[in-house]
Design an enzyme around this catalytic site. Structure first.
Site, mmCIF file in Angstrom:
data_model
loop_
_atom_site.group_PDB
_atom_site.id
_atom_site.type_symbol
_atom_site.label_atom_id
_atom_site.label_comp_id
_atom_site.label_asym_id
_atom_site.label_seq_id
_atom_site.Cartn_x
_atom_site.Cartn_y
_atom_site.Cartn_z
ATOM 1 C CB SER A 94 -0.842 -0.066 1.279
ATOM 2 O OG SER A 94 -1.324 1.194 1.630
ATOM 3 C CE1 TYR A 150 -4.016 -2.169 5.107
ATOM 4 C CE2 TYR A 150 -3.442 0.061 4.415
ATOM 5 C CZ TYR A 150 -3.763 -1.246 4.103
ATOM 6 O OH TYR A 150 -3.827 -1.623 2.780
HETATM 7 P P1 NAP Z 1 -10.642 -7.452 0.772
HETATM 8 O O1 NAP Z 1 -11.625 -7.367 -0.315
HETATM 9 O O2 NAP Z 1 -11.066 -7.145 2.158
HETATM 10 O O3 NAP Z 1 -9.977 -8.913 0.722
HETATM 11 C C1 NAP Z 1 -9.092 -9.344 1.713
HETATM 12 C C2 NAP Z 1 -8.759 -10.802 1.472
HETATM 13 O O4 NAP Z 1 -7.887 -11.243 2.548
HETATM 14 C C3 NAP Z 1 -9.983 -11.687 1.489
HETATM 15 O O5 NAP Z 1 -9.879 -12.672 0.491
HETATM 16 C C4 NAP Z 1 -9.927 -12.327 2.873
HETATM 17 O O6 NAP Z 1 -10.507 -13.614 2.820
HETATM 18 C C5 NAP Z 1 -8.420 -12.434 3.089
HETATM 19 N N1 NAP Z 1 -8.089 -12.553 4.512
HETATM 20 C C6 NAP Z 1 -8.273 -11.618 5.474
HETATM 21 N N2 NAP Z 1 -7.922 -12.110 6.663
HETATM 22 C C7 NAP Z 1 -7.499 -13.382 6.456
HETATM 23 C C8 NAP Z 1 -7.016 -14.419 7.309
HETATM 24 N N3 NAP Z 1 -6.909 -14.234 8.643
HETATM 25 N N4 NAP Z 1 -6.666 -15.603 6.767
HETATM 26 C C9 NAP Z 1 -6.792 -15.800 5.432
HETATM 27 N N5 NAP Z 1 -7.238 -14.854 4.567
HETATM 28 C C10 NAP Z 1 -7.592 -13.669 5.085
HETATM 29 O O7 NAP Z 1 -9.407 -6.495 0.509
HETATM 30 P P2 NAP Z 1 -8.626 -6.017 -0.809
HETATM 31 O O8 NAP Z 1 -8.891 -4.569 -0.965
HETATM 32 O O9 NAP Z 1 -8.843 -6.951 -1.938
HETATM 33 O O10 NAP Z 1 -7.129 -6.124 -0.254
HETATM 34 C C11 NAP Z 1 -6.152 -7.015 -0.786
HETATM 35 C C12 NAP Z 1 -4.781 -6.433 -0.459
HETATM 36 O O11 NAP Z 1 -4.640 -5.169 -1.102
HETATM 37 C C13 NAP Z 1 -4.572 -6.164 1.032
HETATM 38 O O12 NAP Z 1 -3.273 -6.552 1.418
HETATM 39 C C14 NAP Z 1 -4.733 -4.660 1.144
HETATM 40 O O13 NAP Z 1 -4.029 -4.129 2.254
HETATM 41 C C15 NAP Z 1 -4.186 -4.191 -0.183
HETATM 42 N N6 NAP Z 1 -4.622 -2.864 -0.584
HETATM 43 C C16 NAP Z 1 -5.914 -2.635 -0.959
HETATM 44 C C17 NAP Z 1 -6.290 -1.343 -1.362
HETATM 45 C C18 NAP Z 1 -7.694 -1.025 -1.819
HETATM 46 O O14 NAP Z 1 -7.994 0.148 -2.118
HETATM 47 N N7 NAP Z 1 -8.591 -2.006 -1.915
HETATM 48 C C19 NAP Z 1 -5.360 -0.292 -1.344
HETATM 49 C C20 NAP Z 1 -4.049 -0.565 -0.945
HETATM 50 C C21 NAP Z 1 -3.693 -1.854 -0.575
HETATM 51 P P3 NAP Z 1 -11.445 -14.287 3.944
HETATM 52 O O15 NAP Z 1 -12.198 -13.186 4.638
HETATM 53 O O16 NAP Z 1 -12.286 -15.223 3.157
HETATM 54 O O17 NAP Z 1 -10.476 -14.997 4.831
#
Ligand code: NAP
Length: 248
Positions: free
Chosen positions: A143, A158
């Site tokens: 991020s 975070y």
């Molecule tokens: P998301 O839609 O909330 O998805 C998060 C994923 O992580 C889900 O598949 C969830 O699956 C899994 N997860 C969470 N806790 C877990 C655990 N304890 N064990 C196994 N799996 C787990 O979020 P996203 O936006 O796609 O984020 C993906 C990555 O991108 C993250 O690292 C986030 O920090 C980064 N990011 C996102 C953004 C953005 O704007 N979206 C910006 C910067 C960085 P389950 O709940 O099924 O376990």
């Protein structure tokens, strides 16, 4: 033959959001997907989507805080394939948006466990298997948060976790660059239309943001055998790979 045929890719957080889109894009390019997340139903839906694009998946319903399960997965991958070609450490938690002093220690531990420690445990369990590949690739979804903590009060947990993840990945890149073919990259995806983003910015119009499917091909490009850089961060909003320093 598809570009990633006969290649095995582990994607964490594959049940939704960026991880799901990356898993599907890897499958479209021919990889077998090891899809890890806690939500089994969502993994089964992903399995159907992967079959529909002509590839296959192994589902791993698992909580990344169960570090022993990561070790067991490493052993299972060794026994079945003897290598891992692609590791995408994507799973992450936002955690509470609150002043540092208001955080409860278990909240701190949860976010650090998923965002940082689990990725170290994945490296520990899969380093040798990535080195067995003729083009091992590790990509960690970070991020911009770790670099702008001074501008983002109430998101300190975070930001701390992502700054630590950056250091973990850069260290792994330095430790593999002269002794293996493994390439290690970080990604700042920018703001993406996912559940995590909606949790952070509930008033935002999600349709003003790119969908995960729009950015996934850029992340998967870092997983390809012809990707040559290591130790950098692909900043998707800037459209460029940034290096922390020139290679020594
Ligand atoms: P998301 O839609 O909330 O998805 C998060 C994923 O992580 C889900 O598949 C969830 O699956 C899994 N997860 C969470 N806790 C877990 C655990 N304890 N064990 C196994 N799996 C787990 O979020 P996203 O936006 O796609 O984020 C993906 C990555 O991108 C993250 O690292 C986030 O920090 C980064 N990011 C996102 C953004 C953005 O704007 N979206 C910006 C910067 C960085 P389950 O709940 O099924 O376990």
């Amino acid at each position: 033959m598809s570009a990633l045929e006969n290649r095995v890719a582990l994607v964490t957080g594959a049940s939704r959001g960026i991880g799901r889109a990356v898993a599907l894009e890897l499958a479209k390019r021919g990889a077998h997907i090891i899809a890890l997340a806690r939500t089994q139903g969502a993994l089964e839906e992903l399995d159907d989507a992967i079959r529909a694009v002509g590839s296959s998946a192994t589902l791993v319903p698992c909580d990344l805080k169960d570090f022993d399960a990561i070790d067991r997965l490493g052993l299972a991958v060794f026994e079945r394939w003897g290598k891992l070609d692609i590791l995408v450490g994507n799973a992450g938690l936002l955690g509470p948006t609150t002043p540092l002093s208001h955080l409860d220690p278990p909240q701190w531990n949860d976010v650090m466990a998923v965002n940082v420690t689990a990725n170290y445990r994945l490296i520990r369990s899969f380093d040798a298997l990535l080195r067995q590949s003729d083009a091992g690739r590790a990509v960690f979804i970070s991020s911009g948060a770790g670099n702008k903590a001074d501008l983002s009060p109430y998101r300190g947990l975070y930001a701390t976790s992502k700054a630590a993840l950056d250091a973990v990945a850069r260290t792994f890149a330095a430790e593999t660059q002269n002794t293996s073919k493994v390439k290690v990259m970080l990604v700042n995806p920018g703001y993406v239309r996912t559940k995590m983003r909606a949790q952070l910015m509930p008033g935002e119009d999600p349709m003003s943001l790119p969908a995960p499917e729009e950015i996934a091909p850029k992340i998967v490009d870092l997983c390809m055998p012809d990707w040559t850089e290591t130790g950098g961060i692909l900043d998707i909003p800037k459209g460029a790979v940034q290096r922390f320093r020139e290679p020594v």
